[in-house]
Design a protein around this motif. Sequence first.
Motif, mmCIF file in Angstrom:
data_model
loop_
_atom_site.group_PDB
_atom_site.id
_atom_site.type_symbol
_atom_site.label_atom_id
_atom_site.label_comp_id
_atom_site.label_asym_id
_atom_site.label_seq_id
_atom_site.Cartn_x
_atom_site.Cartn_y
_atom_site.Cartn_z
ATOM 1 N N MET A 145 0.797 -1.223 0.000
ATOM 2 C CA MET A 145 0.000 0.000 0.000
ATOM 3 C C MET A 145 0.835 1.282 0.000
ATOM 4 S SD MET A 145 -3.084 -1.093 2.603
ATOM 5 C CE MET A 145 -1.986 -1.234 4.023
ATOM 6 N N PHE A 163 -0.257 -0.745 -4.853
ATOM 7 C CA PHE A 163 -0.880 0.570 -4.987
ATOM 8 C C PHE A 163 0.016 1.427 -5.876
ATOM 9 C CE2 PHE A 163 -3.667 1.595 -1.011
ATOM 10 C CZ PHE A 163 -4.601 0.677 -1.428
ATOM 11 N N SER A 165 0.334 5.401 -7.297
ATOM 12 C CA SER A 165 -0.221 6.744 -7.212
ATOM 13 C C SER A 165 0.649 7.779 -7.906
ATOM 14 C CB SER A 165 -0.415 7.140 -5.742
ATOM 15 O OG SER A 165 0.809 7.068 -5.041
ATOM 16 N N HIS A 187 -3.206 -1.565 -8.490
ATOM 17 C CA HIS A 187 -4.412 -0.949 -7.942
ATOM 18 C C HIS A 187 -4.183 0.562 -7.969
ATOM 19 C CE1 HIS A 187 -6.022 -4.664 -5.657
ATOM 20 N NE2 HIS A 187 -5.006 -5.056 -6.408
ATOM 21 N N LYS A 189 -4.439 4.143 -6.846
ATOM 22 C CA LYS A 189 -4.828 4.879 -5.643
ATOM 23 C C LYS A 189 -5.321 6.252 -6.081
ATOM 24 C CE LYS A 189 -5.089 5.386 -1.137
ATOM 25 N NZ LYS A 189 -3.886 5.434 -0.288
ATOM 26 N N ALA A 222 -8.592 2.112 -5.479
ATOM 27 C CA ALA A 222 -8.745 2.286 -4.031
ATOM 28 C C ALA A 222 -8.660 3.755 -3.666
ATOM 29 C CB ALA A 222 -7.660 1.505 -3.292
#
Length: 451
Positions: A145, A163, A165, A187, A189, A222
């Motif tokens: 994460m 994650f 980003s 995923h 973010k 997410a």
Amino acid sequence: MAPSTSAIVRHMGDCREAARQRPLRSAPLGGGSPPATATGPGRRQGGTLRGLSRPGTLGRMECRGNHSQWLEVDVRALAHNLSVFREILTRGTKLAAVVKANAYGHGTAEVAPFAAAHADWLAVHTAEEARRLRRLGLSSPVLIMGFMARGELHDLDADVHVFVSTDEVLRWLGEYRRSSGISLPIHLKIDTGTKRQGFERSRIADVCRTAAGEGLSIVGIATHFANIEDTLEHDFARRQLALFGDAVAALRRELSSDVPYVHAACSAASLLFRETDFNLARIGISMYGHWPSRETRLTWILDHGRNGVKLEPALAWRTVIGQFQHVATGETVGYGRTWRALRATRLAVLPVGYADGYARALSNRARVLVGGRPVPVVGRVCMNMMMVDVTDVPEAAVGDEVVLLGRQGDAAVTAEELAELSGTINYEFLCRLSPAIPRFVVGDAGEVAAR
């Protein structure tokens, strides 16, 4: 069917032994060395180890008698807390057990094998934490994460999800795919107002194109709430949830398909708002038996009444009395002479200090349990020791058990109490417990399954 507790505990021992034999692993974080043979029930070499532990604990002290302090991780409490979330989450929502930060101070080697057997995913913050889970022999899907530097992308398998980003991490993941042949699932973010990690929602189309160009698959989306724990008014969280819904819809349009993993829920959201469940929930602090905040608990009570969720703390911190000091009326104690005896006082010196995670701010404020009774911390907490007033516990002896955190008899000291006294939150107090403290698994999760 979930594995039996005895099988899990055996697996924990196998995991630690296998990890010790791998050169990449650092020294075991507590509990890694086989316990010394005790001289008899409830005894330790060099003296008697006495105390009023929870029922069934005293007999186990013989395997901890060669330690001056230790932590106990109760897997029965962990099992209970995870079962609470299995009950309240929307059917079909997967559960990710968050084991970052040394499993919130409880010990990765002690918690992660159990969590892997009872949750669907494991979630961590760093790539090294993910690698450690694999060295422990755990094959569960893992979600990283946190931010990863370029050099941290190595020895990660295709069931480690990430994650993303920033554009830089996307490019580094592409480089990793080309060099290793492994495409780590992504995923996205999305920042919906926390202003910490995350792409702006307007960047979703660009990010999808970049990911496709790097040969990467976007399998999840997410976000994280900014103010779902610290308030009784959740308007901002609802605005974030609406913005996240727009982002999910935008990603579906870009992918021309559904998104396999959609997640926003932390412990507080999972307790309070079913609309945040989606299909994956990230359970951290509450897996370990703690409410995220007073406000979260009060919101639950206002909505549901006092009955219902009962979380059980999984951690106890114990030490032993190392020495006594007799202090005359008027004499002072410790660095800075911050405490003065108003009566003839008997002090117990404990081999625990702020280097272990017992905050210096607890000096002259906190209490510990001796013989099932609370006694005050006096003088300044030192780096490696502290003093407590046991004048009113005349039977206390060198080697007696002292509880810093947890229960002893009918009395208890909580992480919330210690966090408030030291000016912080339960999360920080637990996470700052030293990895060097030996950790032991106790309890029987089968008791929960049998209910």
